[in-house]
Design an enzyme around this catalytic site. Structure first.
Site, PDB file in Angstrom:
ATOM      1  N   CYS A   1       0.942  -0.939  -0.061  1.00 46.62           N
ATOM      2  CA  CYS A   1       0.065  -0.041  -0.086  1.00 46.62           C
ATOM      3  C   CYS A   1       0.781   1.231  -0.108  1.00 46.62           C
ATOM      4  O   CYS A   1       1.982   1.257   0.566  1.00 46.62           O
ATOM      5  CB  CYS A   1      -1.026   0.100   1.131  1.00 46.62           C
ATOM      6  SG  CYS A   1      -1.955   1.390   1.459  1.00 46.62           S
TER       7      CYS A   1
ATOM      8  N   CYS B   1       0.000   0.826  10.365  1.00 48.38           N
ATOM      9  CA  CYS B   1      -0.272  -0.416   9.715  1.00 48.38           C
ATOM     10  C   CYS B   1       0.822  -1.091   9.374  1.00 48.38           C
ATOM     11  O   CYS B   1       1.650  -0.575   8.516  1.00 48.38           O
ATOM     12  CB  CYS B   1      -1.036   0.211   8.613  1.00 48.38           C
ATOM     13  SG  CYS B   1      -1.669  -1.094   7.301  1.00 48.38           S
TER      14      CYS B   1
ATOM     15  N   GLU C   1      -5.142  -0.073  -0.729  1.00 54.80           N
ATOM     16  CA  GLU C   1      -5.935   1.001  -0.409  1.00 54.80           C
ATOM     17  C   GLU C   1      -6.985   0.848  -1.808  1.00 54.80           C
ATOM     18  O   GLU C   1      -6.624   0.994  -2.951  1.00 54.80           O
ATOM     19  CB  GLU C   1      -5.440   2.522  -0.470  1.00 54.80           C
ATOM     20  CG  GLU C   1      -6.399   3.595  -0.733  1.00 54.80           C
ATOM     21  CD  GLU C   1      -7.609   3.619  -0.191  1.00 54.80           C
ATOM     22  OE1 GLU C   1      -7.497   3.638   1.069  1.00 54.80           O
ATOM     23  OE2 GLU C   1      -8.813   3.725  -0.695  1.00 54.80           O
TER      24      GLU C   1
ATOM     25  N   LEU D   1     -11.456   6.638   9.918  1.00 54.85           N
ATOM     26  CA  LEU D   1     -11.194   8.152  10.599  1.00 54.85           C
ATOM     27  C   LEU D   1      -9.891   8.137  11.152  1.00 54.85           C
ATOM     28  O   LEU D   1      -8.872   8.941  11.260  1.00 54.85           O
ATOM     29  CB  LEU D   1     -12.482   8.503  10.920  1.00 54.85           C
ATOM     30  CG  LEU D   1     -12.595   9.905  11.768  1.00 54.85           C
ATOM     31  CD1 LEU D   1     -12.432  11.050  10.909  1.00 54.85           C
ATOM     32  CD2 LEU D   1     -13.667  10.001  12.645  1.00 54.85           C
ATOM     33  N   ASN D   2      -9.810   7.394  12.418  1.00 52.81           N
ATOM     34  CA  ASN D   2      -8.711   7.030  13.222  1.00 52.81           C
ATOM     35  C   ASN D   2      -8.172   8.131  13.778  1.00 52.81           C
ATOM     36  O   ASN D   2      -7.231   8.107  14.544  1.00 52.81           O
ATOM     37  CB  ASN D   2      -7.622   6.526  12.311  1.00 52.81           C
ATOM     38  CG  ASN D   2      -7.852   5.215  11.857  1.00 52.81           C
ATOM     39  OD1 ASN D   2      -8.821   4.343  12.448  1.00 52.81           O
ATOM     40  ND2 ASN D   2      -7.369   4.848  10.634  1.00 52.81           N
TER      41      ASN D   2
ATOM     42  N   ASN E   1      -3.771  -3.318  16.803  1.00 50.38           N
ATOM     43  CA  ASN E   1      -3.259  -4.626  16.844  1.00 50.38           C
ATOM     44  C   ASN E   1      -1.857  -4.404  16.708  1.00 50.38           C
ATOM     45  O   ASN E   1      -1.318  -3.902  15.636  1.00 50.38           O
ATOM     46  CB  ASN E   1      -3.698  -5.563  15.663  1.00 50.38           C
ATOM     47  CG  ASN E   1      -5.336  -5.747  15.824  1.00 50.38           C
ATOM     48  OD1 ASN E   1      -5.460  -6.271  16.825  1.00 50.38           O
ATOM     49  ND2 ASN E   1      -6.145  -5.343  14.955  1.00 50.38           N
TER      50      ASN E   1
HETATM   51  N1  SAH Z   1      -6.737   0.631   3.051  1.00 51.46           N
HETATM   52  C1  SAH Z   1      -8.159   0.591   3.559  1.00 51.46           C
HETATM   53  C2  SAH Z   1      -8.539  -0.845   3.897  1.00 51.46           C
HETATM   54  C3  SAH Z   1      -7.494  -1.601   4.627  1.00 51.46           C
HETATM   55  S1  SAH Z   1      -6.929  -1.375   6.254  1.00 51.46           S
HETATM   56  C4  SAH Z   1      -8.284   1.547   4.817  1.00 51.46           C
HETATM   57  O1  SAH Z   1      -7.409   2.037   5.373  1.00 51.46           O
HETATM   58  O2  SAH Z   1      -9.461   1.729   5.070  1.00 51.46           O
HETATM   59  C5  SAH Z   1      -8.515  -1.955   7.055  1.00 51.46           C
HETATM   60  C6  SAH Z   1      -8.546  -1.229   8.536  1.00 51.46           C
HETATM   61  O3  SAH Z   1      -7.508  -1.665   9.280  1.00 51.46           O
HETATM   62  C7  SAH Z   1      -8.618   0.279   8.406  1.00 51.46           C
HETATM   63  O4  SAH Z   1      -9.367   0.763   9.098  1.00 51.46           O
HETATM   64  C8  SAH Z   1      -7.419   0.688   9.298  1.00 51.46           C
HETATM   65  O5  SAH Z   1      -7.288   1.779   9.842  1.00 51.46           O
HETATM   66  C9  SAH Z   1      -7.063  -0.615  10.264  1.00 51.46           C
HETATM   67  N2  SAH Z   1      -5.794  -0.761  10.788  1.00 51.46           N
HETATM   68  C10 SAH Z   1      -4.463  -0.637  10.042  1.00 51.46           C
HETATM   69  N3  SAH Z   1      -3.585  -1.004  10.842  1.00 51.46           N
HETATM   70  C11 SAH Z   1      -4.175  -1.368  12.048  1.00 51.46           C
HETATM   71  C12 SAH Z   1      -3.645  -1.736  13.341  1.00 51.46           C
HETATM   72  N4  SAH Z   1      -2.204  -2.157  13.455  1.00 51.46           N
HETATM   73  N5  SAH Z   1      -4.412  -2.189  14.213  1.00 51.46           N
HETATM   74  C13 SAH Z   1      -5.846  -2.128  14.150  1.00 51.46           C
HETATM   75  N6  SAH Z   1      -6.296  -1.714  12.951  1.00 51.46           N
HETATM   76  C14 SAH Z   1      -5.432  -1.289  12.096  1.00 51.46           C
HETATM   77 FE1  SF4 Z   2      -3.127   1.418   3.148  1.00 52.28          FE
HETATM   78 FE2  SF4 Z   2      -5.288   1.066   4.669  1.00 52.28          FE
HETATM   79 FE3  SF4 Z   2      -2.921   0.548   5.670  1.00 52.28          FE
HETATM   80 FE4  SF4 Z   2      -3.389   2.805   5.664  1.00 52.28          FE
HETATM   81  S1  SF4 Z   2      -4.427   1.479   6.798  1.00 52.28           S
HETATM   82  S2  SF4 Z   2      -1.389   2.025   4.915  1.00 52.28           S
HETATM   83  S3  SF4 Z   2      -4.669   2.794   3.656  1.00 52.28           S
HETATM   84  S4  SF4 Z   2      -3.901  -0.516   4.008  1.00 52.28           S
END
Ligand code: SAH
Ligand code: SF4
Length: 358
Positions: free
Chosen positions: A104, A111, A157, A212-213, A287
């Site tokens: 990504c 992430c 994404e 949103l986060n 996570n």
């Molecule tokens: N790229 C897209 C879909 C894949 S990520 C997006 O960002 O929405 C899917 C979800 O996992 C997203 O809501 C992201 O915020 C969440 N996510 C990413 N890393 C994470 C982590 N370490 N712990 C919990 N949720 C996480």
């Molecule tokens: Fe890509 Fe979704 Fe991970 Fe953000 S949370 S880096 S958009 S996979």
């Protein structure tokens, strides 16, 4: 190929148009994996087809099974990349989480997928094939279970790979093929505003989830650099204009990071931002993974945050981590295999599994 592509392919190869639909139905409705299974085609046609086309494009390399029953599949593309897709049992149903890209480019700080960088987009076939392979893996593991929901929340994404994702949605929801219900599919995005506007105009209507986060731009700029391009104001304005089907709500995802976005004051800001939206908020306690140094808040802090959101009128759901012992939970997909049981691969005999319950 979409159904229309298959028909055009038939015509371009000197066959009648209906042959395209015939072959397409074999693949997407009946689950054929070879042209030899297409018993209503003459042996000669099958041979000609096999010389010009192939069915399926991913190979199942590994299935890891979590202690909670979640299964993470590692799949190989023809050019040798690994991608991941996860089958998550929820009571009698199963949700499948699929990937849209190898890696990504968005670079969210929490992430694991982000740390891979973007290798390439998946094509529509590679997105769709995850579902068909997922069905076979599930049929082997628990023959009575069905994949009832599909979420584009794996690696990548989805809106950065817009055309292929929309094509995959068209293929999977076609009622002559896999027949997935649009209301049981969710596309999750980090918030690419122009692509959200485009998605709102498509005829195919999946549910929308938005990561949103953060309660404000200062925090979101830090944890999701994409916010510097499309900030919360621009994102929410695009979502206000997004045409929602009747009885549908936008899902906001909120990864809870200890000391970063998990205070009661943060909850109050989130509630204020989302006031008036037809929405729900999925709270995802962070996570952990080795590539980031954030901490998951304590259960008490998670509960306090959720209660405050609820008190302020937000409908919130707590996402219990699934498959985190095999790095299959949200944000942990990074092509790691941590030594948990690896299932030997077997070829499934007999008829393909029936379509999912709608
Ligand atoms: N790229 C897209 C879909 C894949 S990520 C997006 O960002 O929405 C899917 C979800 O996992 C997203 O809501 C992201 O915020 C969440 N996510 C990413 N890393 C994470 C982590 N370490 N712990 C919990 N949720 C996480
Ligand atoms: Fe890509 Fe979704 Fe991970 Fe953000 S949370 S880096 S958009 S996979």
């Amino acid at each position: 190929m979409t159904l229309e592509d298959a028909e055009a392919f038939a015509v371009a190869n000197g066959w009648p148009r209906f042959r395209g639909e015939q072959v397409w139905r074999w693949v997407h409705d009946k689950g054929a994996r070879s042209f030899d299974e297409m018993t209503n085609l003459s042996p000669r046609t099958r041979e000609e087809l096999a010389a010009k086309a192939t069915i399926g494009c991913l190979t199942l390399a590994e299935v890891q099974v979590s202690s909670d029953g979640t299964r993470k599949m590692r799949l190989l593309t023809r050019d040798g990349y690994s991608i991941e897709s996860v089958l998550i049992p929820v009571e009698h149903k199963v949700t499948q989480c699929i990937s849209s890209q190898v890696g990504c480019a968005v670079d969210c700080q929490f992430c694991a997928t982000a740390k891979l960088g973007l290798k390439r987009n998946l094509d529509a076939g590679e997105i769709v094939d995850q579902v068909y392979i997922g069905r076979r893996v599930l049929a082997e593991a628990s023959p009575d279970a069905r994949i009832s929901n599909l979420v584009y929340m794996g690696m990548g994404e989805p809106l950065h790979n817009y055309d292929n994702v929309v094509r995959s949605l068209r293929i999977l929801t076609n009622d002559k093929g896999a027949k997935l219900a649009q209301r049981r599919i969710t596309v999750s995005t980090s918030g690419l505003v122009p692509k959200l506007e485009k998605l709102g105009k498509e005829t195919v209507r999946p549910n929308l989830a938005v990561s949103l986060n953060a309660p404000n731009d200062a925090v979101r700029d830090m944890v999701m650099p994409i916010n510097r391009k499309w900030n919360i104001g621009k994102l929410l304005a695009a979502l206000k204009a997004y045409p929602l089907e009747q009885r549908r709500r936008i899902t906001f995802e909120y990864v809870l990071l200890a000391g970063v976005n998990d205070s009661l004051a943060d909850a109050a800001q989130v509630a204020k931002l989302l006031r008036g939206f037809k929405c729900k908020v999925n709270i995802i306690p962070y996570n952990p993974h080795p590539e980031a140094e954030y901490q998951r808040p304590s259960p008490a802090a998670v509960e306090a945050f959720q209660n405050e959101c609820k008190r302020l009128g937000l409908s919130t759901y707590l996402r219990i981590p699934r498959g985190d012992d095999i790095d299959a939970a949200c944000g942990q997909l990074a092509n790691r295999s941590n030594g948990s049981p690896v299932i030997p691969l077997r070829v499934r005999k007999g008829p393909p599994p029936p379509p999912p319950v709608e």
